[in-house]
Design an enzyme around this catalytic site. Structure first.
Site, mmCIF file in Angstrom:
data_model
loop_
_atom_site.group_PDB
_atom_site.id
_atom_site.type_symbol
_atom_site.label_atom_id
_atom_site.label_comp_id
_atom_site.label_asym_id
_atom_site.label_seq_id
_atom_site.Cartn_x
_atom_site.Cartn_y
_atom_site.Cartn_z
ATOM 1 N N HIS A 389 -2.640 -22.054 1.839
ATOM 2 C CA HIS A 389 -3.929 -21.967 1.292
ATOM 3 C C HIS A 389 -4.404 -21.590 -0.345
ATOM 4 C CE1 HIS A 389 -8.292 -22.403 2.888
ATOM 5 N NE2 HIS A 389 -8.034 -21.933 3.582
ATOM 6 N N ASP A 393 -7.172 -26.883 0.880
ATOM 7 C CA ASP A 393 -7.690 -26.893 1.367
ATOM 8 C C ASP A 393 -8.030 -26.882 3.403
ATOM 9 O OD1 ASP A 393 -8.968 -25.466 -1.133
ATOM 10 O OD2 ASP A 393 -10.268 -27.878 -1.257
#
Length: 417
Positions: A389, A393
């Protein structure tokens, strides 16, 4: 007579120390020139150490699991002539390594089933446990066989699948069978975390500590894809080889990554640099008796279905048999992992750092689904994928997997440029 000392070799790439994984000889053994005496492991691969001379083993320079500096004394051998060493003191650790402390062998040496003994305990040192891989242990447990009754023909007496085959092919007394399911057990076993298992543990721990993991699961209708695969195998299987689902999945990754370059990337979190790769080097997570390895299918973007299928089979086999080179185990830009028929419904694979994405394949099943208002039976399969992450995204990850889904559900799109 003289003494020849083999030192821990410089394996290159700036490596200053390596782990001693396994001895294939013991003190007192007479060995031949070019015989492999030990396995050592770097951060990238297992390396066999052969003897450049013939002679008698005088001393071993370390124990399995010990991290030794390059240039340190590995083994001392008595040879004809002067040898290459004149100091009188001998190396430390001259005692034979206990069998129970040895990790799995890099290469098994099967023998004929005729060499297996009747159902009587195989002679072993006091306190020693039968040496066998987890797969062999599970198979023996399922068959109700106690491994202490099975002769091991592998290095250091390791029990191989071939040994189980030979044992089960002969009649044995009840002494060779495991006790009933309700029998009380008090045994235990300690397994040293060394060699490949140590590297796997370190990498998994490091990945979970450093990577901001998140997973995304998507359901895919692979009915049309399976029909295409079976048709291609029926037409070209004999001449080009049989296709599994993996080369189709690789092709889908290649095509989808064209629109998502941020996912075909590696992240150097110390330098704070993301590298987006044009080439698609797919890591193929491969389970062997020694543990999980990730050989690499290089330049998947240029390979046909059959070319990629053949290369996947080659590198996976090299990894399972511990013959993969360092180059074949490094450099992947995205990883594909599959447990085949054991794939379950959902998984949460761990990102293979420094990559930022791993795509997991779950089990294919037939089940009823609603299509155009009608209940029909379709072949369904989940993709369980994980991402870093810090780099990827959530929306991009979802869109990427949706693109892969579209390609697999309409497989003609895999080949439309």
């Amino acid at each position: 007579m003289g003494t020849h000392v083999i030192k821990m070799p410089d394996i290159g790439e700036g490596i200053a120390q390596v782990e001693l994984v396994e001895w294939f000889v013991k003190v007192g053994d007479v060995i031949a020139e070019d015989q492999v005496v030990a396995d050592v492991m770097t951060d990238k691969a297992t390396v066999e150490i052969p003897s450049p001379v013939s002679g008698k083993v005088l001393a071993l320079g370390g124990q399995p699991g010990e991290v030794m500096p390059v240039g340190s004394e590995l083994i001392r051998i008595e040879v004809e002539g002067n040898g290459n060493h004149t100091d009188a003191p001998q190396a430390k650790a001259a005692e034979p390594v206990p069998e129970a402390a040895r990790p799995q062998a890099v290469q098994a040496a099967p023998q004929k089933a005729a060499e297996h003994e009747a159902a009587a305990p195989v002679p072993r040192q006091a306190g020693d446990k039968p040496l066998a891989s987890p797969a062999v242990r599970k198979r023996a447990l399922d068959a109700g066989i106690e491994l202490r009754y099975v002769h091991g023909s592998g290095p250091a007496g390791r029990i191989l699948h071939e040994d189980l085959d030979g044992f089960m092919s002969k009649p044995h007394s009840a002494a060779g069978q495991a006790p009933g399911g309700y029998a009380k057990r008090t045994d235990s076993e300690q397994v040293p975390v060394i060699g490949l298992r140590r590297k796997i543990a370190q990498r998994m721990q490091d990945a979970k500590r450093r990577v901001a993991h998140f997973s995304y699961v998507e359901e895919i209708d692979v009915t049309a894809l399976e029909a295409l695969r079976q048709q291609l195998n029926a037409k070209h299987g004999d001449s080009r080889g049989k296709l599994t689902l993996l080369p189709f999945l690789v092709r889908a990754l290649v095509v989808a990554l064209r629109d998502f370059p941020q996912i075909n990337a590696t992240y150097d979190d110390e330098a704070q640099v993301i590298t987006r790769h044009g080439a698609v080097h797919v890591g193929i997570a491969t389970q062997g008796d020694n543990g999980l390895m990730v050989p690499v299918l290089r330049h998947a973007e240029v390979g046909s279905l059959w070319a990629n299928a053949g290369e996947i089979a080659r590198v996976a086999n090299a990894a399972r048999t511990n013959k993969a080179s360092r180059d074949e185990l490094t450099g992947s830009t995205i990883t594909l992992t599959s447990l085949g028929a054991l794939g379950g419904i959902v998984s949460t694979p761990v990102v293979n750092t420094p990559e930022v994405a791993i795509v997991g394949v779950n089990r294919m099943v037939e089940r009823p689904v609603v299509v155009d208002g009608q209940i029909v039976v379709r072949k369904m399969m989940n993709l369980s994928s994980s991402f870093d992450h810090r780099v990827v995204d959530g929306m991009d990850a979802a869109l990427f997997i949706q693109a892969v889904r579209g390609l697999l559900e309409q497989p003609a799109c895999l080949f439309v440029e």
